[in-house]
Design an enzyme around this catalytic site. Structure first.
Site, mmCIF file in Angstrom:
data_model
loop_
_atom_site.group_PDB
_atom_site.id
_atom_site.type_symbol
_atom_site.label_atom_id
_atom_site.label_comp_id
_atom_site.label_asym_id
_atom_site.label_seq_id
_atom_site.Cartn_x
_atom_site.Cartn_y
_atom_site.Cartn_z
ATOM 1 N N GLU A 138 50.604 43.983 42.465
ATOM 2 C CA GLU A 138 50.382 45.162 43.306
ATOM 3 C C GLU A 138 51.574 46.106 43.354
ATOM 4 O O GLU A 138 52.723 45.679 43.480
ATOM 5 C CB GLU A 138 50.027 44.702 44.727
ATOM 6 C CG GLU A 138 49.549 45.810 45.631
ATOM 7 C CD GLU A 138 48.892 45.275 46.889
ATOM 8 O OE1 GLU A 138 48.866 45.993 47.907
ATOM 9 O OE2 GLU A 138 48.384 44.124 46.857
ATOM 10 N N THR B 265 42.218 48.276 44.837
ATOM 11 C CA THR B 265 42.000 47.423 45.997
ATOM 12 C C THR B 265 41.774 48.268 47.245
ATOM 13 O O THR B 265 41.852 49.484 47.214
ATOM 14 C CB THR B 265 43.194 46.471 46.181
ATOM 15 O OG1 THR B 265 42.875 45.497 47.184
ATOM 16 C CG2 THR B 265 44.460 47.219 46.591
ATOM 17 N N ASP C 214 42.914 34.074 44.337
ATOM 18 C CA ASP C 214 43.780 34.967 45.109
ATOM 19 C C ASP C 214 44.838 34.129 45.817
ATOM 20 O O ASP C 214 44.673 33.740 46.972
ATOM 21 C CB ASP C 214 42.924 35.745 46.115
ATOM 22 C CG ASP C 214 43.617 36.979 46.655
ATOM 23 O OD1 ASP C 214 43.175 37.492 47.683
ATOM 24 O OD2 ASP C 214 44.617 37.427 46.054
ATOM 25 N N PHE D 104 36.201 45.219 50.067
ATOM 26 C CA PHE D 104 36.468 44.512 51.316
ATOM 27 C C PHE D 104 35.277 44.692 52.248
ATOM 28 O O PHE D 104 34.547 45.649 52.149
ATOM 29 C CB PHE D 104 37.718 45.074 52.002
ATOM 30 C CG PHE D 104 39.003 44.608 51.376
ATOM 31 C CD1 PHE D 104 39.806 43.682 52.018
ATOM 32 C CD2 PHE D 104 39.406 45.108 50.152
ATOM 33 C CE1 PHE D 104 40.991 43.256 51.457
ATOM 34 C CE2 PHE D 104 40.606 44.679 49.575
ATOM 35 C CZ PHE D 104 41.389 43.758 50.228
ATOM 36 N N LYS E 209 47.569 46.574 40.461
ATOM 37 C CA LYS E 209 46.740 46.747 41.650
ATOM 38 C C LYS E 209 47.213 47.968 42.440
ATOM 39 O O LYS E 209 48.375 48.060 42.823
ATOM 40 C CB LYS E 209 46.794 45.499 42.530
ATOM 41 C CG LYS E 209 45.748 45.485 43.647
ATOM 42 C CD LYS E 209 45.955 44.314 44.592
ATOM 43 C CE LYS E 209 45.661 42.995 43.956
ATOM 44 N NZ LYS E 209 45.701 41.886 44.962
#
Length: 241
Positions: free
Chosen positions: A159, A219, A68, A241, A195
């Site tokens: 993204e 995400t 990442d 997350f 994303k």
């Protein structure tokens, strides 16, 4: 965030950081391990490197590793271990890359601005519409992604504008535009993950895109319900997350 593979059938998803599936990347071999360390004469440095590589090797044995980062040198360093398969970026990484003063990133920014002006008919001296700014930001992300595609053997996540998280149609449109940019640069869509935020609208966008053969990474997944919805939509990955 950690990227986790989802299973493409209803109500089955993986929420753990580590997948139970074997890594798709070739295992890190003892030979390559010794190659990394044999020229290092500093015992402390060698020990630290050994521990880092051993940890990555252990993870790579049981999952697919994704780095990442938007730092080309960092991605290159870890990709050379043979343990990293994928890479992912986000708007923060893209903006940091564009502002760090490195000539490589400055060239990406310049190309993105030129491209945006050319494709939205906004010339110098004219008001710059929001469409032009959006196009420039997406192009910069694609320019960075293209560099990362050349470093990792797997896929790169790019993204969609987070402001579109509650707009399915707009998310789909931007995702298609991003894929078109990649393909115009010779990067196949099977090397890219789009994303999208784990909102209901974002997940519905993923359902549409996956049906078109565009792989998606959901995400901002904070709950089992989001993960299950992503799996039902056919999303390729989730980022919990």
């Amino acid at each position: 965030s950690s990227t986790t593979r989802t299973m493409k059938f209803p109500l089955i998803t993986t929420l753990a950081t580590l997948s139970i599936r074997p890594a798709t990347v070739a295992a890190f071999t003892p030979h390559s391990h010794s190659t990394i360390n044999k020229h290092n004469t500093n015992p402390r440095s060698s020990s630290s490197t050994f521990l880092q590589i051993s940890a990555l090797e252990s993870l790579a044995d049981i999952t697919t590793l994704s780095i990442d980062s938007g730092d080309i040198d960092t991605v290159s360093k870890y990709a050379q271990t043979g343990l990293i398969t994928d890479a992912t970026t986000n708007p923060l990484f893209v903006s940091q890359a564009g502002a760090n003063g490195d000539a490589r990133y400055e060239a990406m920014v310049a190309e993105a601005v030129t491209y945006a002006k050319r494709t939205t008919c906004a010339e110098d001296g004219c008001p710059v519409p929001e469409e032009t700014l959006n196009k420039a930001v997406d192009r910069l992300a694609v320019n960075l992604g293209k560099e990362l595609v050349g470093l990792v053997p797997g896929r790169v996540s790019t993204e969609v504008d987070i402001r579109l998280s509650y707009d399915t149609d707009a998310s789909v449109e931007r995702a298609r535009s991003i894929i078109e940019m990649y393909e115009s640069m010779g990067v196949s869509k099977d090397r890219i993950l789009i994303k999208l935020a784990g909102t209901w609208e974002g997940i519905q966008a993923a359902k549409i895109l996956e049906a078109e053969g565009i792989q998606c990474n959901i995400t901002l997944v904070f709950s089992f319900l989001q993960a299950a919805a992503a799996a039902q939509a056919g999303a390729d990955l989730i980022s919990p997350f």
